[in-house]
Design an enzyme around this catalytic site. Sequence first.
Site, PDB file in Angstrom:
ATOM      1  CB  VAL A   8      -0.964   0.030   1.212  1.00 24.44           C
ATOM      2  CG1 VAL A   8      -2.033  -1.047   1.074  1.00 24.44           C
ATOM      3  CG2 VAL A   8      -0.214  -0.120   2.526  1.00 24.44           C
ATOM      4  CB  SER A   9       0.598   4.518  -1.623  1.00 23.59           C
ATOM      5  OG  SER A   9       0.395   3.934  -2.886  1.00 23.59           O
TER       6      SER A   9
END
Length: 197
Positions: A8-9
């Site tokens: 996930v970022s």
Amino acid sequence: MKIGYIRVSTKEQNTIRQETLMESLGVDEVYIDRMSGKDTHRPELQKMMAYVRRGDTVIVESISRFARNTRDLLELTEQLTAKGVEFISQKESIDTTTPTGKFMLTVFGAVAELERAYILQRQREGIAIAKEQGKYTGRKPVEHPEFDEVVRRWKRGEMTAVQAMKKLGMSRSTFYRHVRGEAEKHHKGEAWKGYPK
């Protein structure tokens, strides 16, 4: 073994959806990175690449979780292939054990990179329009709480410019740019006479 890779970022983004998918696929081991996928220098990705062995299968939810450009995608999958490791991207139904899967991997990687390029282009166009309309001012300048005091001490000769830059954590160009900016704010209409070096 089935090895899952999740990314996930940011730390705020939730990994539950990807973790649930991995659990449903019977994955034995999961590696999770919470950071941008702009390159392959991600700690958990590197650990996973070192861990996998011949006969293992790496599973990702989608190509974009694994790599953000075609070059990185192909380099990573080539490394896996060299180790005798299969690669599966669930969203795109890619399986590198088949010729079709290898071809699709290249195609989807190129498409993902093209989409990213389009997004960046739209962002640049949006900024250009906002600038024309006077709505875009760029990033706010970095302000240091001690800047004014440090500059006063520097002007009084109590410290050198190098010492002032070090204390403020600024490069030479940034330091003098900020000094000029302050001078222009306080002496509007006066010629810039410079400060001691």
